[in-house]
Design an enzyme around this catalytic site. Structure first.
Site, PDB file in Angstrom:
ATOM      1  N   ASP A  88      15.836  31.606  15.072  1.00 49.62           N
ATOM      2  CA  ASP A  88      16.445  31.081  13.861  1.00 49.62           C
ATOM      3  C   ASP A  88      16.865  29.629  14.117  1.00 49.62           C
ATOM      4  OD1 ASP A  88      17.846  31.144  11.298  1.00 49.62           O
ATOM      5  OD2 ASP A  88      19.683  31.293  12.477  1.00 49.62           O
ATOM      6  N   ASP A  90      19.476  27.491  11.706  1.00 48.11           N
ATOM      7  CA  ASP A  90      20.851  27.149  11.333  1.00 48.11           C
ATOM      8  C   ASP A  90      21.858  27.983  12.107  1.00 48.11           C
ATOM      9  OD1 ASP A  90      19.865  25.337   9.486  1.00 48.11           O
ATOM     10  OD2 ASP A  90      19.904  26.772   7.838  1.00 48.11           O
ATOM     11  N   GLU A  97      24.763  24.665   9.138  1.00 49.41           N
ATOM     12  CA  GLU A  97      23.913  25.298   8.137  1.00 49.41           C
ATOM     13  C   GLU A  97      23.418  24.161   7.241  1.00 49.41           C
ATOM     14  OE1 GLU A  97      23.159  28.646   7.520  1.00 49.41           O
ATOM     15  OE2 GLU A  97      24.145  29.210   9.410  1.00 49.41           O
ATOM     16  N   ARG A 133      21.853  28.988  -4.630  1.00 52.72           N
ATOM     17  CA  ARG A 133      22.342  27.763  -3.980  1.00 52.72           C
ATOM     18  C   ARG A 133      21.463  26.567  -4.303  1.00 52.72           C
ATOM     19  NH1 ARG A 133      23.053  29.829   2.098  1.00 52.72           N
ATOM     20  NH2 ARG A 133      21.208  31.033   1.453  1.00 52.72           N
ATOM     21  N   SER A 177      13.026  29.832   9.959  1.00 54.32           N
ATOM     22  CA  SER A 177      14.311  29.671   9.282  1.00 54.32           C
ATOM     23  C   SER A 177      14.218  29.998   7.808  1.00 54.32           C
ATOM     24  CB  SER A 177      14.795  28.220   9.450  1.00 54.32           C
ATOM     25  OG  SER A 177      15.982  27.998   8.717  1.00 54.32           O
ATOM     26  N   GLY A 178      15.292  30.602   7.299  1.00 53.68           N
ATOM     27  CA  GLY A 178      15.449  30.757   5.868  1.00 53.68           C
ATOM     28  C   GLY A 178      15.914  29.467   5.234  1.00 53.68           C
ATOM     29  N   ASP A 245      21.724  34.391  14.524  1.00 57.11           N
ATOM     30  CA  ASP A 245      23.183  34.509  14.447  1.00 57.11           C
ATOM     31  C   ASP A 245      23.686  35.317  13.259  1.00 57.11           C
ATOM     32  OD1 ASP A 245      24.527  32.317  12.228  1.00 57.11           O
ATOM     33  OD2 ASP A 245      22.417  32.116  12.706  1.00 57.11           O
ATOM     34  N   ASN A 248      20.536  37.708   8.158  1.00 55.43           N
ATOM     35  CA  ASN A 248      19.159  37.403   7.787  1.00 55.43           C
ATOM     36  C   ASN A 248      18.190  37.551   8.958  1.00 55.43           C
ATOM     37  OD1 ASN A 248      17.327  36.555   5.746  1.00 55.43           O
ATOM     38  ND2 ASN A 248      17.237  34.537   6.682  1.00 55.43           N
TER      39      ASN A 248
END
Length: 298
Positions: A88, A90, A97, A133, A177-178, A245, A248
């Site tokens: 991941d 962020d 983030e 968001r 990453s999302g 972390d 997700n």
């Protein structure tokens, strides 16, 4: 019976691993294993031949070390060095983030941080939350992304060492990453990942439309990417080290041979088969049996 490697990790300068720590663990586990030092005063392996599962051994070791800043991770001694690192971005390899930093710069930080916190804790569906968001940032100028990258993002300690050491020893490294591909491409290049995946923000005339390209790369997609890369590279899931972390990352962490919650949320730590709570990302090299002399630190 499986032989396990119990790795104890401290910090030689600020939080050294001392013989007393090792004695506490040995007493708790009723063993007399001699430490194999991976880095003097920082990390060692204890090889254990017991019927307990690796996670049970690690939990008992962490209980014995309660009140210290020493991490304990237990894995099978065989096949420790992984051939694929999937990470991941962020709050894992960077301190921030990205979407929260963009939101702050655009003036909608409070609203977006509330949604981000709910996502990390697994309280809201990731894809739905990302759409909400991004919609809040409609009209944002594209130039703001470069400003955030240059002025707000910092790399976590140990990230370059982890990625570049594993690459030097033949592993394929992938940042998934999302967050947004604008940032994953730059962070991947900066740290040394072989490839990256992220969500693409949509702009029109230099302004954010309030949307990201579908389908959203979220929790399920991370696992799909993991399995696809394994198929492509001829690897088994046991060959994979995944680190993240938040909630997700759960599917990806569960799918990997070694799934690590790095300074992780409670929801992720419940699902991961290993946790690093105190050390930096270079701890994941010790967990694989690397000696510090093998680290790539340039």
């Amino acid at each position: 019976m499986t032989v396990h490697a119990l790795t104890l990790i401290g910090n030689a300068r600020s939080n050294p691993l001392e013989p007393a720590h090792i004695e506490r663990v040995c007493q708790r586990l009723s063993i007399s294993a001699a430490p194999d030092w991976l880095a003097e005063g920082e990390a060692c392996d204890l090889f254990i031949d017991q019927p307990l599962a690796a996670q049970d051994l690690a939990e008992q070791a962490r209980d014995a070390l309660s009140g210290t800043m020493i991490d304990a991770v237990c894995t099978a001694a065989c096949g420790r060095r992984k051939k694929l690192l999937i990470s991941d971005m962020d709050s894992t390899v960077i301190d921030q983030e990205c979407i929260d930093e963009l939101a702050d710069a655009f003036g909608v930080g409070r609203q977006i941080r509330e949604i981000t916190a709910a996502v990390i804790n697994g309280e809201i569906n990731f894809s739905e939350a990302l759409r909400k968001r991004v919609a809040l940032m409609k009209g944002m100028d594209h130039s703001l992304l470069e400003s955030v990258y240059q002025n707000r993002l910092t790399i976590k300690p140990g990230a370059r060492t982890l990625v570049q050491t594993m690459a030097r020893h033949g592993a394929f490294t992938l940042l998934v990453s999302g967050g947004f591909s604008f940032f994953t491409s730059r962070i991947a290049g900066r740290i040394g990942f072989d490839d990256h995946r992220g969500n693409e923000l949509l702009f029109e005339d230099g302004k954010l439309t309030g949307e990201a390209r579908e389908p959203i790369l979220g929790r399920a997609a991370k696992l799909t990417i993991l399995t696809h890369v394994c198929d492509e590279k001829g690897l088994q899931l046991a060959d994979v080290l995944a680190v993240g972390d938040g909630a997700n990352d759960i599917d990806m962490i569960q799918g990997a041979g070694l799934g690590v919650a790095f300074h992780g949320s409670g929801s992720l730590k419940e699902q991961a088969n290993a946790s690093i709570d105190h050390s930096d990302l270079s701890a994941l090299l010790y967990v694989q049996g690397f000696h510090k002399s093998e680290f790539v630190t340039a």
